[in-house]
Design a protein around this motif. Structure first.
Motif, PDB file in Angstrom:
ATOM      1  N   ALA A   1      47.317  40.634  41.228  1.00 15.27           N
ATOM      2  CA  ALA A   1      47.817  40.008  40.003  1.00 15.27           C
ATOM      3  C   ALA A   1      48.414  38.640  40.328  1.00 15.27           C
ATOM      4  O   ALA A   1      48.136  37.641  39.660  1.00 15.27           O
ATOM      5  N   GLU A   2      49.235  38.602  41.365  1.00 14.85           N
ATOM      6  CA  GLU A   2      49.817  37.324  41.776  1.00 14.85           C
ATOM      7  C   GLU A   2      48.714  36.353  42.204  1.00 14.85           C
ATOM      8  O   GLU A   2      48.761  35.162  41.881  1.00 14.85           O
ATOM      9  N   TRP A   3      47.726  36.905  42.886  1.00 16.37           N
ATOM     10  CA  TRP A   3      46.691  36.056  43.486  1.00 16.37           C
ATOM     11  C   TRP A   3      45.866  35.326  42.443  1.00 16.37           C
ATOM     12  O   TRP A   3      45.306  34.267  42.713  1.00 16.37           O
ATOM     13  N   CYS A   4      45.767  35.912  41.236  1.00 18.95           N
ATOM     14  CA  CYS A   4      44.993  35.216  40.192  1.00 18.95           C
ATOM     15  C   CYS A   4      45.900  34.697  39.079  1.00 18.95           C
ATOM     16  O   CYS A   4      45.432  34.446  37.961  1.00 18.95           O
ATOM     17  N   GLY A   5      47.182  34.506  39.397  1.00 22.33           N
ATOM     18  CA  GLY A   5      48.064  33.825  38.465  1.00 22.33           C
ATOM     19  C   GLY A   5      48.640  34.694  37.373  1.00 22.33           C
ATOM     20  O   GLY A   5      49.136  34.183  36.365  1.00 22.33           O
ATOM     21  N   LEU A   6      48.609  36.023  37.565  1.00 18.21           N
ATOM     22  CA  LEU A   6      49.123  36.946  36.544  1.00 18.21           C
ATOM     23  C   LEU A   6      50.448  37.554  37.012  1.00 18.21           C
ATOM     24  O   LEU A   6      50.615  38.770  37.052  1.00 18.21           O
ATOM     25  N   ARG A   7      51.388  36.720  37.321  1.00 19.07           N
ATOM     26  CA  ARG A   7      52.610  37.139  37.986  1.00 19.07           C
ATOM     27  C   ARG A   7      53.363  38.263  37.274  1.00 19.07           C
ATOM     28  O   ARG A   7      53.871  39.164  37.910  1.00 19.07           O
ATOM     29  N   HIS A   8      53.496  38.197  35.958  1.00 21.51           N
ATOM     30  CA  HIS A   8      54.305  39.195  35.262  1.00 21.51           C
ATOM     31  C   HIS A   8      53.468  40.246  34.541  1.00 21.51           C
ATOM     32  O   HIS A   8      53.983  40.991  33.715  1.00 21.51           O
ATOM     33  N   VAL A   9      52.188  40.295  34.855  1.00 24.31           N
ATOM     34  CA  VAL A   9      51.317  41.281  34.218  1.00 24.31           C
ATOM     35  C   VAL A   9      51.355  42.583  35.011  1.00 24.31           C
ATOM     36  O   VAL A   9      51.085  42.576  36.211  1.00 24.31           O
ATOM     37  N   PRO A  10      51.703  43.700  34.345  1.00 23.22           N
ATOM     38  CA  PRO A  10      51.723  44.968  35.081  1.00 23.22           C
ATOM     39  C   PRO A  10      50.360  45.270  35.688  1.00 23.22           C
ATOM     40  O   PRO A  10      49.330  45.167  35.015  1.00 23.22           O
ATOM     41  N   SER A  11      50.364  45.599  36.949  1.00 24.28           N
ATOM     42  CA  SER A  11      49.125  45.837  37.681  1.00 24.28           C
ATOM     43  C   SER A  11      49.340  46.993  38.624  1.00 24.28           C
ATOM     44  O   SER A  11      50.388  47.102  39.251  1.00 24.28           O
ATOM     45  N   GLU A  12      48.353  47.818  38.734  1.00 24.77           N
ATOM     46  CA  GLU A  12      48.539  49.093  39.420  1.00 24.77           C
ATOM     47  C   GLU A  12      47.317  49.426  40.239  1.00 24.77           C
ATOM     48  O   GLU A  12      46.188  49.188  39.804  1.00 24.77           O
ATOM     49  N   ARG A  13      47.529  49.977  41.416  1.00 24.03           N
ATOM     50  CA  ARG A  13      46.425  50.455  42.239  1.00 24.03           C
ATOM     51  C   ARG A  13      46.138  51.916  41.897  1.00 24.03           C
ATOM     52  O   ARG A  13      47.066  52.714  41.775  1.00 24.03           O
ATOM     53  N   VAL A  14      44.856  52.240  41.742  1.00 32.32           N
ATOM     54  CA  VAL A  14      44.458  53.630  41.573  1.00 32.32           C
ATOM     55  C   VAL A  14      43.532  53.996  42.718  1.00 32.32           C
ATOM     56  O   VAL A  14      42.813  53.151  43.247  1.00 32.32           O
ATOM     57  N   GLU A  15      43.569  55.273  43.101  1.00 32.71           N
ATOM     58  CA  GLU A  15      42.824  55.663  44.292  1.00 32.71           C
ATOM     59  C   GLU A  15      42.201  57.048  44.099  1.00 32.71           C
ATOM     60  O   GLU A  15      42.901  57.996  43.754  1.00 32.71           O
ATOM     61  N   GLY A  16      40.943  57.128  44.288  1.00 35.99           N
ATOM     62  CA  GLY A  16      40.221  58.403  44.297  1.00 35.99           C
ATOM     63  C   GLY A  16      39.023  58.218  45.206  1.00 35.99           C
ATOM     64  O   GLY A  16      37.897  58.526  44.837  1.00 35.99           O
ATOM     65  N   CYS A  17      39.296  57.653  46.374  1.00 38.18           N
ATOM     66  CA  CYS A  17      38.267  57.263  47.345  1.00 38.18           C
ATOM     67  C   CYS A  17      37.186  56.446  46.618  1.00 38.18           C
ATOM     68  O   CYS A  17      37.513  55.492  45.918  1.00 38.18           O
ATOM     69  N   ALA A  18      35.916  56.830  46.728  1.00 38.85           N
ATOM     70  CA  ALA A  18      34.840  55.994  46.194  1.00 38.85           C
ATOM     71  C   ALA A  18      34.789  55.969  44.675  1.00 38.85           C
ATOM     72  O   ALA A  18      34.033  55.193  44.098  1.00 38.85           O
ATOM     73  N   ALA A  19      35.597  56.802  43.999  1.00 41.18           N
ATOM     74  CA  ALA A  19      35.635  56.792  42.529  1.00 41.18           C
ATOM     75  C   ALA A  19      36.713  55.860  41.993  1.00 41.18           C
ATOM     76  O   ALA A  19      36.907  55.783  40.773  1.00 41.18           O
ATOM     77  N   ALA A  20      37.400  55.161  42.860  1.00 42.13           N
ATOM     78  CA  ALA A  20      38.550  54.354  42.414  1.00 42.13           C
ATOM     79  C   ALA A  20      38.142  53.295  41.395  1.00 42.13           C
ATOM     80  O   ALA A  20      38.887  53.006  40.456  1.00 42.13           O
ATOM     81  N   GLY A  21      36.965  52.710  41.568  1.00 35.03           N
ATOM     82  CA  GLY A  21      36.538  51.667  40.643  1.00 35.03           C
ATOM     83  C   GLY A  21      36.385  52.185  39.223  1.00 35.03           C
ATOM     84  O   GLY A  21      36.827  51.548  38.260  1.00 35.03           O
ATOM     85  N   ALA A  22      35.772  53.353  39.073  1.00 33.73           N
ATOM     86  CA  ALA A  22      35.594  53.916  37.733  1.00 33.73           C
ATOM     87  C   ALA A  22      36.921  54.422  37.173  1.00 33.73           C
ATOM     88  O   ALA A  22      37.113  54.427  35.956  1.00 33.73           O
ATOM     89  N   LEU A  23      37.819  54.849  38.039  1.00 35.12           N
ATOM     90  CA  LEU A  23      39.157  55.221  37.545  1.00 35.12           C
ATOM     91  C   LEU A  23      39.845  53.992  36.954  1.00 35.12           C
ATOM     92  O   LEU A  23      40.486  54.069  35.900  1.00 35.12           O
ATOM     93  N   ALA A  24      39.718  52.858  37.622  1.00 36.00           N
ATOM     94  CA  ALA A  24      40.298  51.615  37.094  1.00 36.00           C
ATOM     95  C   ALA A  24      39.652  51.258  35.754  1.00 36.00           C
ATOM     96  O   ALA A  24      40.339  50.889  34.790  1.00 36.00           O
ATOM     97  N   LEU A  25      38.327  51.397  35.687  1.00 34.53           N
ATOM     98  CA  LEU A  25      37.623  51.086  34.438  1.00 34.53           C
ATOM     99  C   LEU A  25      38.076  52.018  33.314  1.00 34.53           C
ATOM    100  O   LEU A  25      38.324  51.579  32.186  1.00 34.53           O
ATOM    101  N   ARG A  26      38.216  53.280  33.630  1.00 32.09           N
ATOM    102  CA  ARG A  26      38.629  54.252  32.619  1.00 32.09           C
ATOM    103  C   ARG A  26      40.014  53.913  32.067  1.00 32.09           C
ATOM    104  O   ARG A  26      40.254  53.990  30.858  1.00 32.09           O
ATOM    105  N   HIS A  27      40.946  53.548  32.941  1.00 28.04           N
ATOM    106  CA  HIS A  27      42.278  53.168  32.453  1.00 28.04           C
ATOM    107  C   HIS A  27      42.196  51.950  31.534  1.00 28.04           C
ATOM    108  O   HIS A  27      42.886  51.882  30.516  1.00 28.04           O
ATOM    109  N   ALA A  28      41.378  50.991  31.918  1.00 31.96           N
ATOM    110  CA  ALA A  28      41.235  49.796  31.081  1.00 31.96           C
ATOM    111  C   ALA A  28      40.697  50.176  29.702  1.00 31.96           C
ATOM    112  O   ALA A  28      41.193  49.716  28.665  1.00 31.96           O
ATOM    113  N   VAL A  29      39.688  51.027  29.699  1.00 22.87           N
ATOM    114  CA  VAL A  29      39.083  51.458  28.431  1.00 22.87           C
ATOM    115  C   VAL A  29      40.109  52.202  27.576  1.00 22.87           C
ATOM    116  O   VAL A  29      40.245  51.947  26.367  1.00 22.87           O
ATOM    117  N   GLU A  30      40.848  53.104  28.170  1.00 18.18           N
ATOM    118  CA  GLU A  30      41.823  53.901  27.405  1.00 18.18           C
ATOM    119  C   GLU A  30      42.947  53.019  26.870  1.00 18.18           C
ATOM    120  O   GLU A  30      43.439  53.230  25.757  1.00 18.18           O
TER     121      GLU A  30
END
Lengths: 390, 390
Positions: free
Chosen positions: B66-95
């Motif tokens: 978030a900091e790296w792309c100039g979104l300093r105060h935007v809540p940002s969170e890491r999600v982890e489910g090994c190789a499914a992590a990308g779709a978990l991130a997408l699902r949160h965005a969609v929801e």
């Protein structure tokens, strides 16, 4: 919009244990579901706050723990924001119930920190700092927070003795909390005489390394009713949630005003329809004594520059302070700080206080509103706030 | 309920690179926002799929990026489910967009895998298996999937040559995909002659170790309109999401029917109001060739025991197959498999196919419905499915 309730809570022993992460989790789940329905009957999803694959060479902690408590086909996910992971898990559970997508979601936190000793934990925690810009300078969690403390002592009337009083107050609270890692009191001279870890922070200004797990079942009213044991306790609602953030490094920060926590608390107050003055108890993220002072100010509980009075009885604090009792659990400082579980341990304390089931020595009379602030990284790199009410 | 759209997508180079995780991310973000508004103008929250702190000794990847792309105060969170992590991130965005809580959410995935070599990646990936019950037996990702392949070859008419054809088909697709790690074709004899990694799986049955990042901006219609470049392309909607799970270990599994993927795909179809027969293109999680066969069956695209025909032209497959084109991107096998980014790279391919902007050699004519299946652990320990439609 369904109203998210805290239906059940549980914790493992906190401290240096022989238990693995999954066994710590089992202890917490066993307490939460004792006398109630089985997890498999009610849990629709799980979120697991967990910081480190370094501690146990284990990722996929969501799936691991779902299987471990008999929830084989229940979607379960690990979330990570260093020490804020527990509140991130809680927030997802709350949002899932609010949206109506799930009826009951288990928010879990677990951390097995002691196996690698203090050096192992310090190394694992250093991964929360910027690899390219900070880790290579040799920073650690105490040295980063010491920067905040140095500036705070310079800018305000606070002294090292004031910070010591926060540690003493939190130890006294922990002495009355059967869930605490350090169930013993200390005194100001002991704190002041302890070794410097990173000046002005001494050993007794620092939260310990802790093994521990905590779980909170967040549910709509129907599922929560299944956990009602027939007493007259009021239900506990999660009335507000807020999130804030700041950059990961401290170089470009306001060192004495924790902006992310201010944003998160304000958002949570607004959602709950309360103000700082309504907060009876607050569990704030006192990873170091300085944190409690800073977060009391950021959350509007204390006037700027006076947060260090948090250890004083409300009547003796400066004008502008609320009557809030801080860290009645003993806080991270003395209840313990198992990284991924801390945000949920805060919720467990709020649940006990709001249901009047805390031990008499620490129970705040007629508490109806609780604020939780859980942070990851140095101060407000990630902040999540919750407001719980009866 | 606001309708979540794919407003913009971007990827970094995929492969063995000199770039760090944050630099890979920057490349993906730069592509997604080129010619559009700045991230700071539109992004309300971020989720980052990332597997390993082992690769870069870095946690808090949400805050870092978030900091790296100039979104300093935007809540940002890491999600982890090994190789499914990308779709978990997408699902949160969609929801988040569906619930109206956020207008635009950036789903990100990043993994820097190559620095420690294949041995380092294999060790890091082994953390996805049960520490107590599996890791100590020396299992690795290829050896776990080889168990599934052995059983599949035993139970069906499939041969190692059939699996090899899946690799050949995916290399041919990747040869036409400028985003792919391996932009070159191969042939069946080369695959069959490659060394066994864990029988019956050979080197060319396995997805590679990949550095890479991918981002997908999920937004409501208003924000998505700001990324409209005035062409006549149809908007791409995320019409359905599903999640499934299984236990982390393979000992107590149905080895040839991926239950979690079946549940996830069914849920996503139901939400989207489509059936398997409607799916024009599917990006399934072909970490190994056997996975594509198994997932085609689990998602209802192929009859049981015939998923291995996925490399055949639709007209030559057995009765009961849909006309779906699988892994038009080249799949994990040849587009590359940067663990936390893979689920989002799948979405990038769907976006290109549904907007008709894939390269002509791999564009499926008139594609209107895409299925994505992203998994973590062995097969369906964590599964997330998305259905995208025009």
């Amino acid at each position: 919009m369904p109203d998210p309730h805290v239906a059940a809570v549980g914790t493992s022993p906190f401290g240096r244990t022989e238990l693995t992460g999954r066994d710590l989790f089992s202890a917490a789940v066993a307490e939460a579901f004792e006398g109630g329905p089985d997890p498999a009957e009610v849990v629709d999803a799980m979120y697991v706050g967990n910081q480190s694959e370094s501690y146990e060479h284990q990722i996929m902690y969501g799936t691991l723990l779902a299987e471990w408590c008999g929830l084989r086909h229940v979607p379960s996910e690990r979330v990570e924001g260093c020490a804020a992971a527990g509140a991130l898990a809680l927030r997802h559970a709350v949002e899932d119930v609010r949206s109506g997508r799930r009826d009951a979601v288990l928010a879990c936190g677990v951390e097995k920190m002691t196996a690698g000793g203090t050096a192992g934990a310090t190394n694992a925690l250093s991964a929360a700092f910027d690899r390219a810009l900070e880790q290579r300078s040799g920073v650690t969690a105490p040295s980063q927070y010491a920067l905040l403390a140095q500036r705070y002592l310079h800018d305000t009337d606070a002294t090292e003795r004031d910070l010591a009083r926060i540690a003493v107050k939190n130890h006294a609270n922990a002495a009355a909390n059967p869930r605490a890692q350090f169930q013993r009191e200390t005194d100001v001279e002991t704190v002041l005489d302890s070794d410097y870890v990173s000046p002005p922070l001494k050993l007794f200004d620092c939260a310990p390394v802790t093994d521990g797990a905590a779980v909170v079942l967040v549910a709509n009213a129907d599922v929560a009713a299944r956990f009602d044991d027939g007493d007259d306790r009021p239900p506990v609602r999660v009335a507000g949630v807020g999130a804030g953030a700041n950059n990961i490094g401290v170089a470009d920060r306001n060192l004495t005003f924790v902006e992310g926590a201010h944003e998160a608390a304000t958002e949570a107050y607004d959602e709950a329809g309360v103000e700082a003055a309504d907060v009876d108890i607050a569990e704030v993220h006192d990873a170091f004594t300085i944190s409690e002072a800073l977060l009391a100010e950021a959350a509007g509980l204390a006037p700027r520059g006076r947060g260090y009075e948090s250890a004083l009885p409300p009547a003796e604090r400066s004008d502008g302070w609320t009557d809030t009792h801080l860290s009645t659990s003993g806080g991270l400082k003395a209840r313990g700080h198992p990284i991924g579980a801390t945000g949920l341990a805060q919720a467990v304390e709020a649940y006990e206080q709001l249901t009047g089931t805390a031990t008499p020595e620490r129970q705040v009379a007629d508490a109806t509103t609780a604020l939780l602030i859980n942070e990851g990284g140095v101060a407000d790199a990630v902040t999540v706030a919750h407001v719980l009410t009866t």
